[in-house]
Design an enzyme around this catalytic site. Structure first.
Site, PDB file in Angstrom:
ATOM      1  CG  ASP A  12      -1.583  -1.208   1.459  1.00  8.48           C
ATOM      2  OD1 ASP A  12      -2.505  -1.419   0.312  1.00  8.48           O
ATOM      3  OD2 ASP A  12      -1.964  -1.888   2.279  1.00  8.48           O
ATOM      4  CG  ASP A 131     -12.051  -2.591  -0.831  1.00  5.04           C
ATOM      5  OD1 ASP A 131     -11.349  -3.507  -0.897  1.00  5.04           O
ATOM      6  OD2 ASP A 131     -12.152  -1.394  -1.195  1.00  5.04           O
TER       7      ASP A 131
END
Lengths: 257, 217
Positions: A12, A131
């Site tokens: 990330d 998600d």
């Protein structure tokens, strides 16, 4: 012997640095993305996933440069996600050296995007990132809803239906993150992984919640995923990719050693 | 100077393969120039040719024909070392059943087939398509490009269509994914692989290094 299950470390990134949050919040610095990628590659990572978590317009250049630098040093597949909004963004990332792009919010806002992208660049490079969060009440049948904007916006869309639709549109792979588990180290939401994996014929990457090596193995054996993705257990030196693979091989999972 | 022409016919990303060849060239300590090109002169002046390919075969073949790539590489095909990768390998076959049937270049006998819908394993479980990830290649003949690569090494694959041929003499490697597929073909100065050496870490780099030093014999 045949196709190996993949272990994919996830970077990330925010403004050119690897970071890691808990449940999409509380960010910690974890190094330079090129150095981190090289280390993972040497340890035996099967792919690298690079997620640009801020993806604000000003930082776009940094992301493209970082992707290009990683691609020049690391010769395993590289997936780039975060802030991919249109066909131009996809082309830019592929030209910078990404092998696949992960599309999340933009696929929800513009369902035609995945179809157009698959037709233009081929399904093999179009990953749809999902998600998902469990939304059923207790005692109800399990149900997951997809969220966009890094998990901040509810969509009202059912995760299983959505994934089927994306595969019909041409997604070549699904990166499936359980928001309830992300950063918690409590293990994958195995029921979600299994249901999604059985719903479609393209490979599923399980993500969100890995805290130990047993969790990785469970993702494959119980979650029926084709690949497992993790970030923090690798970033902060708890385990190496090699240790993860040795453990998984010991559980009877075929891996590339 | 080792000049490598990576044939560009507008079908996506040639960055990976270019970078990987440059990297391996540097490791060899030899000056390597990689040119991404569709220009006939560049192709004829190169020492060796990489013929890549991604995406749908219909679009690939349409661009190959439109740019006259098949004609431009015709002379090279007779003499220079050529490495075809993924859809580049498929384009060298007679035909493909993708996109309702597409005529290809026809350098190798045989055709390109879909993995099946559904593709089943030995226990009748549905297997994922595309075939994506690291799979093993069983080397079925000795070849300069296999040097220093152990038999059954893993390479990175991503494809939904596979090459099938009865011309077994040309088969250089076999991979199993639900069924045995041809993962490598070779004849004379041509070596063709279904996997991506540019994405296959050490083993892929070894293969690319072998290609850079191969005389095509």
């Amino acid at each position: 012997m045949g196709l190996a299950k993949r272990i994919i470390p996830c970077l990330d990134c925010d403004k050119g640095r690897v970071v890691k949050g808990v449940k999409f919040l509380e960010i910690r610095d974890a190094g330079d993305p090129v150095e981190v990628s090289k280390r993972y590659c040497d340890e035996g990572a099967d792919e690298i996933t690079f997620l640009d978590i801020t993806a604000s317009h000003e930082d776009r250049r940094t992301t493209v440069e970082t992707v290009s630098a990683i691609a020049g040093e690391v010769f395993i597949p590289l997936t780039v996600g975060g802030g991919i909004r249109n066909l131009d963004d996809i082309r830019e990332m592929l030209n910078a050296g990404a092998d696949k792009v992960a599309i999340n919010t933009a696929a929800v806002l513009n369902p035609e995007l995945v179809k157009q992208a698959a037709e233009r660049f081929g399904s093999q490079c179009i990953v749809v990132a999902v998600d998902a969060k469990q939304v059923n009440r207790k005692h109800e049948e399990k149900k997951w809803e997809i969220f966009t904007h890094g998990g901040r916006k509810a969509t009202g869309k059912d995760a299983i239906d959505w994934v089927k639709k994306m595969v019909e549109s041409g997604a070549g792979e699904i990166l499936l993150t359980s928001m309830d588990r992300d950063g918690t180290k409590n293990g994958f939401d195995l029921e979600l992984k299994r249901q999604v994996s059985r719903a479609v014929t393209v490979p599923i990457i399980a993500s969100g919640g890995v805290g130990n090596l047993e969790h990785l193995a469970e993702g494959i054996l119980k979650g029926e995923a084709d690949a497992v993705l993790a970030a923090s257990i690798f970033h902060f030196g708890e385990f190496t990719i090699g240790q993860a693979k040795t453990y998984m091989a010991g559980q009877g999972i075929e891996v590339r050693l | 100077m080792n000049k490598v022409a990576v044939i560009d016919y507008g079908m996506g990303n040639l960055h990976s393969v270019t970078k990987a060849i440059e990297y391996v060239g540097r490791e060899l300590g030899e000056e390597t120039e990689v040119l991404v090109t569709s220009n006939a002169q560049d192709i004829s002046q190169s020492d060796r040719i990489v013929f890549p390919g991604v995406g749908a075969i219909r679009d690939c073949m349409a661009e190959i024909k439109r740019l006259g790539i098949d004609k431009k590489i015709q002379d090279a095909i007779k003499e220079k070392p050529i490495l075809a990768i993924c859809v580049g390998m498929q384009a060298l076959m007679k035909q493909s059943e993708e996109n309702h049937g597409v005529q290809c270049i026809g350098l190798f006998d045989g055709e390109v087939k879909f993995f099946g819908d559904p593709l089943l394993d030995s226990e009748n479980r549905i297997m994922k398509v595309p075939h994506m990830g690291w799979n093993q290649v069983r080397q079925t003949k000795n070849h300069a490009l296999w040097r220093d690569i152990p038999d059954h090494s893993r390479f990175y694959f991503v494809h939904s269509y596979y090459v099938d041929t009865e011309d077994l003499e040309k088969v250089a490697g076999i991979t199993n994914y639900g069924l045995d597929i041809v993962s490598c073909l070779s004849k004379e100065n041509i070596f063709a692989v279904q996997f991506h050496p540019e994405k296959s870490q050490k083993m892929g780099q070894t293969l690319l290094r072998n290609f850079l030093t191969w005389d095509g014999q």
